[in-house]
Structures are given as structure tokens and as C-alpha cells.
Design an enzyme around this catalytic site. Sequence first.
Site, PDB file in Angstrom:
ATOM      1  N   SER A  64       0.793  -1.235   0.000  1.00  0.00           N
ATOM      2  CA  SER A  64       0.000   0.000   0.000  1.00  0.00           C
ATOM      3  C   SER A  64       0.821   1.279   0.000  1.00  0.00           C
ATOM      4  O   SER A  64       0.268   2.368  -0.187  1.00  0.00           O
ATOM      5  CB  SER A  64      -0.935   0.004   1.209  1.00  0.00           C
ATOM      6  OG  SER A  64      -1.811  -1.103   1.166  1.00  0.00           O
ATOM      7  N   ALA A  65       2.129   1.193   0.194  1.00  0.00           N
ATOM      8  CA  ALA A  65       2.956   2.403   0.197  1.00  0.00           C
ATOM      9  C   ALA A  65       2.879   3.149  -1.126  1.00  0.00           C
ATOM     10  O   ALA A  65       3.153   4.349  -1.185  1.00  0.00           O
ATOM     11  CB  ALA A  65       4.401   2.053   0.528  1.00  0.00           C
TER      12      ALA A  65
END
Length: 700
Positions: A394-395
Amino acid sequence: MMRRQRKTKRKTSSLRFRLNLLFFIAFLLLAILVAQLGYLQIVFGDKFESEVERTDKTVVSGNVPRGVIYDAKGRVLVGNQAENAITYTKSINVKSSEMLATAKKLTKYLKVDVTKLQKSDLADYYLADADHYAAIIKKLPKSQLYDSTGNSLSESKRYHYANAYVIKNVDLSLSDAEQQVATIYTKMASAYQLSTVYLKDNNVTADEVAEIGEHLSELPGVAVGNNWTRNYPNGDSISSILGNVTTEQQGLPEDSLNQMLTTGYSRNDRVGNSYLEKQYESILRGTKSQTQVEVSSSNQILNTLTEYSGTKGSNLNLTIDSAYQAKVEADLQTVYNSAKSAGATKYSDGAYAIAMNPNTGAIYAMAGIKNNPQTNQMTDDALGVINRTFVMGSAVKGATVLGAMMDGVITPTNNTLSDDAIYLPATPVKKSVYPIGTFSSMNAVTALEVSSNIYMMRLAMLEGKAAYSPHTSIKMDDNIFQTERNYFQQFGLGYKTGIDLPGEVDGYIGSTLNENNQLKVGSALDLSYGNYDGYTLMQMGQYISTIANGGYRMQPYLVNSIQKTSNSGEKDAVIYQKQPVTLNRVGFTNDQLAVVKQGMYNVVHGTQAWGTAHALKDVKPSISAKTGTAQSFYYNPDDPNNTNPPETLTSSFVGYAPSDNPTLAIAIVFPNLDVNAEGSYNTTLAKMMVEDYFKLEGNN
């Protein structure tokens, strides 16, 4: 009687005439010879005299110390340590027996580290004795001495056969004393004519220097000189980034030998063979000294004259702060050890971190640990930041949201989407980490704060013009992967960043079609929330810097400037100053960027219960960030089949500080942690890196 007298008189007269004629002829020949000698003396005397006294002048190159590598605060990271050395300069046409005699004399005053010699070297040493060589020649068959016509073979061919005979038939075991002589002789013999080699270049004692200095007249070609070696006053921190220099024995790297020889290198030159030492070899090497050697017609060295003393290598001033680098390395080790203690690293193959200036691309620190899950051994691997790829999770969602706004499927003021889970045939439900039904809908800011996978997949569906009904196959544009990746590419995700280090790799780009040549729709959805393609941590640092600085993708760099070295070895004039390089401007507007920045601020400072980095809200200065967790698998490098690899998770983090005017960007990854790992290792390390940086900079 009278007749006999007349006859005798005629004979005497004839003999006298003949003798006089012979004397005259001899005199005439002598006169001619004297005249010719006089003519030669007068006309060609100067020429013959000059030929007798003829000398050749040859220019010999000599090495100079390499440039020094400094950190951002002027601390020496890589320097040169001068040491006494014993050298040998090989004369023209010097005989092997003469070198052997010198080597034998030298061992009276010098003790060298015995090296393991090849059999051919031992045979050369044996044959350097003229008596040995003559005896071996007598034992060779005629076919190895003469050709089919009876003419002698060349000396080089005879020697080749003699060397082979010695290797096969002579006992080449040596006593300790003979090993000393053989080692020294082999080094002498390896030199080119008029080139200088080190016979001993470290740990030369004062007694050895004194003894040899007193007996130099007995040791032709031997001299007492100086040598330098690379030293590391700050220890081996970032040694894998700095690189190494070859030894004189190693010489030029095999893969670039011919190219370097054509540019003025000698085979035994010490050169950078990895990373910064290699990347900046032409800068660090300096310019060789030039010494004119005068040699007589009998090949004796008459005189040497230094025409050019050489220029010491220029110095590199890095962007890395060694004090902060040491902190980051220690912090990374501390957090990784805590993960080990918690049993989270059964399949973990390391951890990595990077800190940089988001506005310029200057690298402040880069650190890495490589772990072997089979042996549990850990090694420094800062280079893993540029040459290892990971699925980051998700970064990357900041790029996903900005890409969707640039694509026009959402806007800064109209970006609320359903948060209902997505159901595809024969596929586990696609959802976020929080329970289904927690949110009915959300906007982009909230989606970033709570890290909604559903929101990102719905953005991809909009970009791909998907026709979706639960439990039925999704139809999407065939170019959906290209659309998503084009936006990721603008941030540098999946592509080399251009850092000034060799060995950087591109990202891992997954396939777009399945075995039936059909679009992998599910993978396109996974790509949207960072669970498909793989990126290097350097690419992640570049990506978060692009968001932090307002949209400029900066080229990362380690060398800030280059300075000449004065004759005294100190820094001199700056000859190169790095200017930040903008690789591209990402095409979002300020309003679009404001949405993502607010979302990243809320990741740390928001109030949603499912916020992912609220633990950092009290860190000063303020941090904006995005965390990531990706499904991954551990592939054992020792198992070529890797059947049923164990499932793992990869934990990542990107962020910048201060939130309102960023001067620091960081990226972190802990790959292949246990799926049941407990503990926020990524945010724990992020807190330490931010606080350490601003404490050292005095900006806290």
C-alpha cells in the site's frame, strides 16, 4: 766459372726485386689502410664515437595516491595510508640469472610473505640458474632443440620445452629459505622492462629499510620507496557502497583489461573494481608521474630525471552524513533484532532503509541487512537498496490516487467511491484489511488514511472502463496495465532512478496475460494497491520525494562535489559541483497533490480508527507518510524448484518531514516477515530515522 757467377748474380738480383716488390706492396697496403683509417676518423669519427656512447631515453610512468572520499561534513570515509616499500625496477635485457643473484642477496636483509607459486613459476625460478638451464637443455630430445632442417629452434621455444620438462621431471619442493628467494624472484620476473614492482609493500620494518639502504649498490634495480593503501577511519560503514581497490597482484579487472590498457593503465595498476571506487575511477586515480630513464648502449641505466611528478587523485565529497549513516545502520539493526526476537524473521532475507533530500535527490543515508534464513547469518547489504526489488504493498497508493486524478476518473472535489468488497469468479474476495462493511463509501483522503484496497481497485476499474457485477467476470480495456504503469512510471516506480552507482536494476514488471492469452484482470486490480509489480527501495525513495517536493522527480546522487588535491594532500579547488537534476515533472495539479498530501498527513495525524501510522503523530517535526503490507512468498535461492514456497508478508513505509516544508524523505522495507508477525517494525524504524536526523541537524 764466369757463367756460374753471372747466373748467381741474376738470381740474387731477381730475389731482391721480388722482395722489394713485396715490401712495396705491403707498404702500399699499409698506406691505404692508414689512409682509410684516417678518412674514417676524420669523416665519420663523430658518428662512431656517438654510436659507442649512444643512449636511449625512455619515459616511465609511476602511480600516484588515489583521491580521498569524504562525507557531507568533511569526515574522511576512505583515505590513503603511506607505508615504506621495497621496489624493483627491471632493467632492459636483464638476465634471469642476474635477477636470481639479486633475489638471493636481498633475502639476507628482507623477509617477505611467501606466496603459493604456480608450477610454471617454480620452473622459471629453477631455470634462472644458468647451470640448471644448461643441464636441462642437454636432456631435451633433438626435436625440441632443432627443426626438421637441422636449424636451432628459437631460444623462446627451447625455454618453453625446458620449462615443461622441469615441471614434469624435477622435484620443485623448496626449503623455507628457497621459498623466500623464489617469491622475490617471481615478482622481479613479472615486471616489464623499466617498470617498477613492489617486492614488499606492507609491514616493512625499520631494520629492513636500513639494511637494504646500506647495500643498494649490491642490489641492482632495488630501491626503498613508498606505497599507499586504502584506509577507513570511520570503520567499514557503507563499505559496500564505497567499493574496493584491486591489489597490485590483482591488477586490472579481467572484464575491462583491454579497454583500460588502451587508456594508459598498466596491467598491475591498482584500480577501483566496485561501486564508487569504480564509478569514479577516472577522478580518483589521478595522473601518473613521468620519469625519463636514460639507458646506455649496453643497457645500463645511466640517469633518471623526473619530468612530471604526477597529480594526486581528486577527492569526492559525498552527500552521506557518516554520523547519520551510522545511526540509521544501528537503528535498522536494532529493529531487525527485535523482529528476530519476536520470531518474525523465519523466512526474512533482510531489511533496508534510505533517507534523502526530497528537493535535490541527495542521499543522506542508505543501509541494508541481508539475512540468510538457512544459516541465520547477517551481512551488510546497503546495495540492496538499488539492486533488489520487492512488492511494496500500500505504500504506492499515493501514486495510484494521483494517477486516477490525472486520468480524470476522479477530481479533487469529486472522489467518493463505494467501499463494497469486490467479488470475482473462482477468486477469494478482494477487500481491505478491515472487516467488510466497515465503510460503505469513502473519499480519497480517507482511503489513504485507512489504506483501502477496495478504493484503489475501484480506481483501476474506472481507468479500465470496467463493466462489473459481483461474482461475474470483469471486462476491462486491454491497455489497463499500460495506463496504470504509465502513471507509476512518472514517479520512477519500476525504472532505474539514475543514481551514480553501478549495478542499479529496474523494477519487476509482472505479466499482463494468463496462460490462455487473456487479460489478467485480477492482477490489474492487485497492481493498483501495490501487490503485483516489484520496485527497489531507491525507486520508493524517489517516488515519495516527488510527492514531497511538489511533483519533480529528482535524480538521486551520492557525490556532491569533486575537489583537486594539493601537493600537501589537502583539499584544493572545487572542479565539479553537482547540480540537482529534474528527470521529469509529474503532470498533476496543485489541487490534486493537496488531496494526496492531506491523505498522507492523516495517515499519521488522522482520527480514523483504522489509520495505519497514528503511532507517529507525536514525532517532531511532523511526519506525513504511507505504510504498506504486501502478500509475498519466500523463494529459497538454494532450491531451484521452489515448489510451494511459504507465504510471507512484506512491510514497507514511505514518508517525509516536516509535513509542511519537507527536507527529509525516507523509505523502508522489511521483506518476507512471518505472516503472523506482530509489531510495527516499519513505523518504529521510521520514528528513529526522523528523530535522529533532525537531532543531528539541530532542527528539532
